[in-house]
Design a protein around this motif. Structure first.
Motif, mmCIF file in Angstrom:
data_model
loop_
_atom_site.group_PDB
_atom_site.id
_atom_site.type_symbol
_atom_site.label_atom_id
_atom_site.label_comp_id
_atom_site.label_asym_id
_atom_site.label_seq_id
_atom_site.Cartn_x
_atom_site.Cartn_y
_atom_site.Cartn_z
ATOM 1 N N ALA A 54 -0.144 -2.042 -7.037
ATOM 2 C CA ALA A 54 -1.269 -2.130 -6.297
ATOM 3 C C ALA A 54 -1.893 -3.119 -6.573
ATOM 4 O O ALA A 54 -2.982 -3.764 -5.759
ATOM 5 C CB ALA A 54 -2.600 -1.386 -7.104
ATOM 6 N N ARG A 55 -1.967 -3.854 -7.611
ATOM 7 C CA ARG A 55 -2.046 -5.703 -7.583
ATOM 8 C C ARG A 55 -1.910 -6.725 -6.354
ATOM 9 O O ARG A 55 -2.373 -7.446 -5.874
ATOM 10 C CB ARG A 55 -2.012 -6.336 -8.829
ATOM 11 C CG ARG A 55 -2.943 -5.895 -9.868
ATOM 12 C CD ARG A 55 -1.945 -6.234 -11.800
ATOM 13 N NE ARG A 55 -2.134 -5.892 -12.892
ATOM 14 C CZ ARG A 55 -3.755 -6.218 -13.335
ATOM 15 N NH1 ARG A 55 -3.930 -7.546 -12.768
ATOM 16 N NH2 ARG A 55 -3.525 -6.113 -14.344
ATOM 17 N N HIS A 56 -0.516 -6.630 -5.760
ATOM 18 C CA HIS A 56 -0.163 -7.274 -5.042
ATOM 19 C C HIS A 56 -0.723 -7.093 -3.457
ATOM 20 O O HIS A 56 -1.038 -7.562 -2.985
ATOM 21 C CB HIS A 56 1.303 -6.937 -4.919
ATOM 22 C CG HIS A 56 2.408 -7.164 -6.285
ATOM 23 N ND1 HIS A 56 3.642 -6.682 -5.642
ATOM 24 C CD2 HIS A 56 2.361 -8.477 -6.822
ATOM 25 C CE1 HIS A 56 4.464 -6.967 -7.085
ATOM 26 N NE2 HIS A 56 3.182 -7.611 -7.387
ATOM 27 N N ALA A 57 -0.932 -5.400 -3.274
ATOM 28 C CA ALA A 57 -1.835 -4.587 -2.183
ATOM 29 C C ALA A 57 -3.255 -5.346 -1.933
ATOM 30 O O ALA A 57 -3.235 -6.021 -0.898
ATOM 31 C CB ALA A 57 -1.745 -3.199 -2.591
ATOM 32 N N ALA A 58 -3.574 -5.455 -3.423
ATOM 33 C CA ALA A 58 -5.282 -6.140 -2.790
ATOM 34 C C ALA A 58 -5.279 -7.298 -2.764
ATOM 35 O O ALA A 58 -6.195 -7.834 -1.829
ATOM 36 C CB ALA A 58 -6.273 -6.180 -4.255
ATOM 37 N N VAL A 59 -4.066 -8.198 -3.215
ATOM 38 C CA VAL A 59 -4.266 -9.843 -2.854
ATOM 39 C C VAL A 59 -3.338 -10.052 -1.492
ATOM 40 O O VAL A 59 -4.353 -11.171 -0.322
ATOM 41 C CB VAL A 59 -3.183 -10.696 -4.102
ATOM 42 C CG1 VAL A 59 -1.780 -10.536 -4.125
ATOM 43 C CG2 VAL A 59 -4.274 -12.052 -4.010
ATOM 44 N N VAL B 228 2.047 1.935 -3.486
ATOM 45 C CA VAL B 228 1.097 2.668 -4.516
ATOM 46 C C VAL B 228 1.343 3.874 -4.468
ATOM 47 O O VAL B 228 0.879 4.943 -4.951
ATOM 48 C CB VAL B 228 0.052 1.675 -4.349
ATOM 49 C CG1 VAL B 228 -0.894 2.507 -5.056
ATOM 50 C CG2 VAL B 228 -0.503 0.747 -4.356
ATOM 51 N N GLY C 210 -9.967 -5.344 -0.334
ATOM 52 C CA GLY C 210 -8.773 -5.339 -1.957
ATOM 53 C C GLY C 210 -8.322 -3.757 -1.899
ATOM 54 O O GLY C 210 -7.591 -3.338 -2.137
ATOM 55 N N TRP C 211 -9.694 -3.233 -1.770
ATOM 56 C CA TRP C 211 -8.994 -1.644 -1.434
ATOM 57 C C TRP C 211 -9.196 -1.381 -0.129
ATOM 58 O O TRP C 211 -9.728 -1.402 0.987
ATOM 59 C CB TRP C 211 -10.676 -1.326 -1.785
ATOM 60 C CG TRP C 211 -11.425 -2.246 -2.142
ATOM 61 C CD1 TRP C 211 -13.048 -2.225 -1.485
ATOM 62 C CD2 TRP C 211 -12.252 -3.524 -3.089
ATOM 63 N NE1 TRP C 211 -13.687 -3.094 -2.081
ATOM 64 C CE2 TRP C 211 -13.295 -3.603 -3.020
ATOM 65 C CE3 TRP C 211 -10.957 -3.603 -4.305
ATOM 66 C CZ2 TRP C 211 -14.032 -4.980 -2.902
ATOM 67 C CZ3 TRP C 211 -11.697 -4.690 -4.188
ATOM 68 C CH2 TRP C 211 -13.014 -5.065 -4.888
ATOM 69 N N VAL D 161 4.258 0.221 -13.347
ATOM 70 C CA VAL D 161 4.749 -0.609 -11.392
ATOM 71 C C VAL D 161 3.939 0.057 -10.579
ATOM 72 O O VAL D 161 3.733 -1.128 -9.577
ATOM 73 C CB VAL D 161 6.322 0.441 -11.283
ATOM 74 C CG1 VAL D 161 6.701 -0.526 -10.342
ATOM 75 C CG2 VAL D 161 6.865 -0.412 -12.119
ATOM 76 N N HIS D 162 3.567 1.173 -11.306
ATOM 77 C CA HIS D 162 2.760 1.421 -10.061
ATOM 78 C C HIS D 162 0.883 0.276 -9.435
ATOM 79 O O HIS D 162 0.659 -0.277 -9.056
ATOM 80 C CB HIS D 162 1.764 3.164 -10.204
ATOM 81 C CG HIS D 162 0.984 3.445 -9.612
ATOM 82 N ND1 HIS D 162 -0.458 3.823 -10.475
ATOM 83 C CD2 HIS D 162 0.155 4.047 -8.422
ATOM 84 C CE1 HIS D 162 -1.524 4.180 -9.698
ATOM 85 N NE2 HIS D 162 -0.681 4.448 -8.051
ATOM 86 N N SER D 163 0.647 0.191 -10.907
ATOM 87 C CA SER D 163 -0.313 -1.141 -10.686
ATOM 88 C C SER D 163 -0.221 -2.178 -10.447
ATOM 89 O O SER D 163 -0.513 -2.966 -9.914
ATOM 90 C CB SER D 163 -1.099 -0.698 -12.439
ATOM 91 O OG SER D 163 -0.268 -0.944 -13.586
ATOM 92 N N VAL D 164 1.195 -2.860 -10.712
ATOM 93 C CA VAL D 164 1.451 -3.930 -10.113
ATOM 94 C C VAL D 164 1.068 -3.899 -8.831
ATOM 95 O O VAL D 164 1.192 -4.529 -8.054
ATOM 96 C CB VAL D 164 2.705 -4.297 -10.534
ATOM 97 C CG1 VAL D 164 3.697 -5.352 -10.321
ATOM 98 C CG2 VAL D 164 2.432 -4.677 -12.197
ATOM 99 N N ASP E 197 0.741 -1.491 -0.062
ATOM 100 C CA ASP E 197 0.171 -0.372 -0.425
ATOM 101 C C ASP E 197 0.606 1.131 0.146
ATOM 102 O O ASP E 197 0.378 2.699 -0.223
ATOM 103 C CB ASP E 197 -0.645 -0.516 1.058
ATOM 104 C CG ASP E 197 -2.401 -1.055 0.637
ATOM 105 O OD1 ASP E 197 -2.481 -1.135 -0.153
ATOM 106 O OD2 ASP E 197 -2.444 -1.431 2.382
#
Lengths: 262, 237
Positions: A182-187, A154, A203-204, A177-180, A151
């Protein structure tokens, strides 16, 4: 991380950096979707810019190496976690292996760009001066720190986007990289929610809720683009805050990351 | 935001095209149908009428307004999809799934309404969607479409970032794209729990980068889901 600021600094010492970068890489970048040529060529093109900056500005080197430090932090965190026997259950190893793979790739990208000027890997204190003393023996702690790091990542990237507005290709790198992150953060957030039984954690990010207040400060913002979204379409304030992730300044990120340095 | 840019041009173009279609039909069809078409013309002539866009065309416009309308178009598509999804849940939707999908629906509606409000008079008309290829009773079909929409959204925002000239708009896009990426990861995790799929090798490259895709390619990719023809050749220019 601070790759954005770096490029800006390079521009100051090497006014033609962006022009040459665009010249060298336009075609490779445009064809990024097409294949591996872009993957190989991008760090090399970036390196030529960085190397010229090195010759002129020790400060630029410091900033770039700081960015590398933060990438090392994440990479080493997952390496240590995955290497801690009995920490990550077999059912969740695929997730953390994949995240670790991406962080290693980010480190490789930066070290290739820096070449011989890359700093050695720093020593880290993943126990965060004692606050996360059981980070590699207690899976809940490990997963919580992971989600907090992601988080933070991001927010750190987002906070520098505007700085890169004149450097379109590097901006695009940063967004990719930023959106990757965010994917990590969500999971990882969903893993923590499941592990701790915290059904309010999704996830959010809802309001400014989170284990480490500094990491989630300001996430309860409901003003976007000068528009007060309160009551928009009858949606809850919680949903409105979830729908927008907020940036963090470099200073705030440094304050959060500082205790990880040994 | 600037509420003047492109609006009148877009509306006029849309109306001209619609009228042209209607006139053609009037010539070709019977008097009975023509009466119905007469009502259509009246409806279409109202600037704020979002309903009758049968085979209309919208031009997203140029510059930052074009980028914002591009985002608005994608958010319209996503919001419509999740609204239908929640209105007619697939068989076997778990409580957890329903909570997640309802959250996402609300986020997409908030995004859509935010862009509509922020763009003001510069906002494109409401798009007419076409989800005939999606079986809303089937979990795999619905979540597969959700995955496609979310991944596409991420790639679209990533690709649009460098087209934005105003730093405030860029930050706004950044605030939204990471939420879309969170959606994408969660949807992917619903489809393939506890695997690498949330950030799979099918979308993340060897540098650990997500994709960034240009507006033209994104619009071509979603074309089958929108009846309205979307023209985006000047987005960011």
């Amino acid at each position: 991380m601070d790759i954005f600021k770096l490029i800006d600094d390079f521009q100051k010492v090497d006014g033609d950096a962006v022009g040459r970068l665009e010249y060298a890489t336009r075609r490779q970048f445009m064809n990024r979707l097409g294949g591996k040529i872009a993957t190989v060529a991008a760090p090399m093109a970036f390196a030529s810019i960085v190397n010229k900056a090195f010759a002129q500005s020790a400060a630029a080197v410091d900033v770039l190496n700081y960015a590398l430090t933060l990438e090392y932090l994440e990479d080493e965190f997952y390496k240590a976690g995955l290497g801690s026997s009995g920490l990550i259950p077999a059912s969740d190893r695929a997730i953390f292996t994949q995240i670790g793979k991406h962080e290693s790739a980010h480190v490789a990208f930066l070290t290739t760009a820096l070449g011989s000027a890359a700093i050695a890997k720093p020593n880290f204190d993943f126990q965060y001066k004692g606050a996360f003393a059981d980070v590699f023996t207690n899976y809940n702690t490990f997963a919580t720190v992971s989600s907090a790091l992601e988080d933070t990542g991001v927010r750190a990237y987002k906070g520098q986007a505007g700085t890169l507005i004149a450097d379109p290709q590097i901006l695009e790198y940063a967004l990719q990289v930023h959106s990757v992150e965010a994917r990590h953060a969500a999971v990882t957030r969903r893993l923590v929610a499941s592990l701790t039984g915290n059904t309010a954690m999704k996830g959010w990010i809802t309001n400014n809720e989170g284990a480490v207040p500094a990491i989630y400060a300001g996430e309860d913002n409901k003003m976007q683009g000068g528009v007060d979204l309160t009551g928009l379409s009858g949606k809850s304030n919680a949903a409105i805050t979830e729908a927008f992730d907020e940036p963090l300044t470099k200073e705030a990120v440094l304050a959060i990351a500082g205790p990880f340095l040994a | 935001m600037n509420k003047k840019i492109e609006t009148s041009k877009t509306v006029e173009k849309g109306e001209a095209q619609m009228l042209s279609v209607v006139n053609r039909r009037l010539f070709l069809r019977s008097a009975g149908v023509a009466t119905a078409m007469g009502a259509f013309i009246l409806g279409a002539c109202k600037d704020d009428d979002p309903v009758m866009q049968g085979d209309a065309t919208v031009d997203l416009g140029s510059g930052d307004t074009g980028v914002l309308n591009y985002a608005y178009a994608l958010e319209q598509l996503e919001a419509a999809f999740y609204t239908q999804l929640i209105a007619s849940p697939y068989s076997g939707m778990s409580d957890i799934e329903k909570t997640i999908l309802t959250d996402i629906r609300d986020h997409e509606i908030i995004h859509r309404e935010f862009f509509k409000t922020a763009l003001g008079n510069a906002a494109i008309q409401d798009l007419e969607v076409n989800f005939s290829s999606i079986d809303f009773s089937n979990r795999a079909s619905v979540l597969g479409a959700a995955k496609l929409f979310e991944d596409t959204g991420v790639q679209a925002y990533n690709g649009a970032g460098k087209l934005i000239k105003n730093a405030d708009y860029l930050l706004l896009a950044g605030k939204i794209v990471s939420v879309e990426a969170r959606h994408a990861a969660v949807i992917r995790d619903l489809l393939n729990p506890k695997t690498t799929d949330f950030a799979g090798d099918d979308i993340i490259d060897a540098n650990g980068f997500d994709k960034a895709v240009a507006p033209g390619d994104i619009l071509a990719a979603v074309k089958g889901y929108v009846k309205t023809t979307i023209m985006g050749s000047n987005v960011g220019k």
